[in-house]
Motif scaffolding. Sequence first.
Motif: not given
Lengths: 316, 316, 253, 253
Positions: C167-192
Amino acid sequence: MNSSLSDLEQAFQAKIDAEQKIEPKDWMPAKYRSNLVRQVSQHGHSEVIGMQPEGNWITRAPSLRRKAVLLAKVQDEAGHGLYLYSATETLGTSRAELIEALQTGKAKYASIFNYPTQTWGDIGAIGWLVDGAAICNQVSLQRTSYGPYARSMIRICKEESFHQRQGYQIMIELAKGTPAQKAMAQDSLNRFYWPSLMMFGPHDSDSAHSAQSMKWKIKRETNDDLRQKFIDQTVPQIEYLGLEHPDKDLKWNEERGHYDNGEIDWEEFTSVINGNGHCNRQRISHHVAAHEEGSWVREAQNAYNKKMKARRASAA
Amino acid sequence: MNSSLSDLEQAFQAKIDAEQKIEPKDWMPAKYRSNLVRQVSQHGHSEVIGMQPEGNWITRAPSLRRKAVLLAKVQDEAGHGLYLYSATETLGTSRAELIEALQTGKAKYASIFNYPTQTWGDIGAIGWLVDGAAICNQVSLQRTSYGPYARSMIRICKEESFHQRQGYQIMIELAKGTPAQKAMAQDSLNRFYWPSLMMFGPHDSDSAHSAQSMKWKIKRETNDDLRQKFIDQTVPQIEYLGLEHPDKDLKWNEERGHYDNGEIDWEEFTSVINGNGHCNRQRISHHVAAHEEGSWVREAQNAYNKKMKARRASAA
Amino acid sequence: MAELKDKIQQYATRLGDDSLVLGHRISEWTSHGPFLEEDIALGNVALDYVGRARMFYSYAAELAGEGKTEDDFAYLRDEREFQNYLINELPRGDFAFTIVRQLFVDVYFNYYLTELKKSKDPELAAIATKSLKETRYHLRRSRDWTIRLGIGTEESKTRMTKALNDLWGYTHELFEPDELEIELIELGIAVDMRELKANWLSDIKAIVKEAELEIPDAEWAVRGGREGFHTEHLSMLLTIMQSVHRANPGANW
Amino acid sequence: MAELKDKIQQYATRLGDDSLVLGHRISEWTSHGPFLEEDIALGNVALDYVGRARMFYSYAAELAGEGKTEDDFAYLRDEREFQNYLINELPRGDFAFTIVRQLFVDVYFNYYLTELKKSKDPELAAIATKSLKETRYHLRRSRDWTIRLGIGTEESKTRMTKALNDLWGYTHELFEPDELEIELIELGIAVDMRELKANWLSDIKAIVKEAELEIPDAEWAVRGGREGFHTEHLSMLLTIMQSVHRANPGANW
């Protein structure tokens, strides 16, 4: 000794006649105990095995709401199994013995679960008819003479009637739905109606344990009386759904104030119990496989507990 | 001794230069043998592992005709695996050694099979692009210097070009089908185009074994030349389908008489080979599981043969 | 503004996908648990995730308008449209696999939902508040089981080690927001989660150590869930999950 | 006459169902065989059955008219409409289970197709002629494997014994024609397997004896395939088989 046993028996029967509960530590005749173990464990096994036919459709439930409801229902069944196994344990039969009796065929479960769930409609029919029949029986058992059994019946009945309503709601959606859905509802009704009637067991005249069980108040109503109650209550439900009644000989009997029903195919009943159902072997081998698959987990848990105890002891 | 080895080597090379085939019993340099084992077994393993991504859709093929064609195709792959394993066996490497090398990761298979088949469209794309790329390579290998290998390539090429046509036909049906089908075709093309280009291996300048292999005629054309052939032939095929070309930088180069292509993401290539593909672990563990599941069958077959031999001996 | 609404809708849908797909996998344990009490407990966890999926999808449906419902999101989207992280779609495996996956996911959600409670989007914050309590219960369970099975027997230790490795190799992407999420993170909506990876890792390390197990040093990582680039397991899951619904277009249930 | 045509159509559909469902089960062995040669051989058998299903369904489609095709029969009928015998739908099991099922079915088809060649319906007779050759090849294989595995090792013997026990009760309905079939038997169209049960049994006994195994004396029998009364396994098979086709109504492939 003989006379004192007889005294005990008389006192026991008097207590039962006075509608007092028998509790685990009370004296009881060996036969009362063994009859009770048979009946309560069979009931418990039915809950446990009943998880399989319904579990078969959890992954395919056609809406998220139905999926959640079905998951909760099957989980309740596991819970009921636990209550009933616990009640049996108060009679001196361990969980391991219960499981072994189920897996070797020494103990039975409701033969209705030897029928397959072929379509989503069967989930509706099982909730409505099978749980409905079970409730008729269980309501009467809330007054059974053995305390732990009676108390688990009270808890179980509350949840079961909830399940029955949910099953009936599935049927309503199907019956008022698309033509394919309505056909699915009719088909499931047709397949599960008769086996539901058989759930009450043979006619009173053919029932092996009935008389003694009634006297000991392990049973409170006869098979035929309970079956009649179920038949009567189901007629308006089928009408409301706008489905055809599977019993073509059904007729209102003004004099009795009950419906007369067509003949039940007891040969099919016996045949399915004796191993010719679609799922007899499947249900048991599924249970065995899951139990074996889980053995390393149970062993690990025991080993962990022992290690912790040893470590605490050596730390002390 | 040294000079006689050198004589042997010279004679060997002369034979190859004269386009004569090397046969199993002929003398060959140890390195020729080991390079050949590596290449042929990798090719064989690719056929065997390639059964998995396509096998994933046999049970879901959307028409009976496609189901039959796909079954036959995957079966052919097993057959190709067999030819190639046999060719490797002529070099002194046993089937058991081959399987062990595959399962322990010592031997490789085409990294394209570390990509998942996500939709039915992928079956079309694999047949068309992956088999297409394989054929470019295999056609050139029909003239490879090792006899058994060259002969299996001739048989394999015939079937592969059949597979490629079938894959392309799936794409045609999708591309001219419903909007959802067309989207499926485009999506599969997008996902499989680049990995197909990578199938030819690194640029010639970065290719480890190329020079010696060309001299020994284990390889007959360079990675880049074969890749160019594939790129060129694929352009009109994509146009015919009416799909968008995944390479936005693709341009016809009048001077070269070839298409210039956009940059290949070699980092992805390396990353997938090194274990970051969706299916690396899955492919091997599937193979191991099937092999282990089958061990009692192989043992029974051996035991049966021994018993029969013993019985015949004692009867004689 | 319309565009932002679409992005929040997509974000909510992703969170719904994570919950539904994982809930589905856990629900596959029904009548397969190692003992009856575990059947009940696993049923509980499955129910929590399906419930969570319903909240996220209902919110996405509300944002989508046009009479869309939660079921449209669950039953009528294709494999390539699902954007759950890959770890959630992997087959249920043995009990050790299920426990290790839950451990990774529960520690993750413990941080995730705590952050999402502070989202500027009040609906998402409300769902997070409801879900966090469940996740704390899940985490107690998966932590306890990890320790029991890690310490238990040779076999349970071996199985847990394999599960950690698988399972270990599947955990990494859990911490890698894409563009959409980064935009929403910057707006205080999504979790970083980028910032919380260290916390996650330190919690996992502590529990794994207590269980007398080891964190794998494998370097592989599989990514793609948020782009709809899935393993071969998801399409079969959806094939099964959506079958009755799709066979009866437009029906009510 | 129109009515007879419908009956023949239903009969052909049933034979198609038997072949398709069994072919599907065998096809599940792809890349799971005990060695590569067996993967190829099992693929062959699966192909033969799928091919046979196509012939029977195509004939049924021709009789049905209205532009129906083989795929309508395979992909657009529900669980309750499939009328294959139950033995064909059981999960693939281990290699012993597959071999014993094939043995039962191959001996059966060897008689069945020999009779069907004489059918007064020339289309059915023609399909039987094409299929019989394949069945003889299948039978050689399943007979040889039965003997090898029966005699091989303790484990293979145990597995074969279990497979014989698990399958025996599903063989009875193969010899019990229903009203429709009896009518077609009387018209010389359908095959009457009642008369051939003794032959089947004696062949099976001989092979099983040669394999140093025993015929189970169990008395159970499960019936219902021809009435669409199936085990729980068929609906999952159809769920998977029909998924792509049904998700794209009206599409060509």
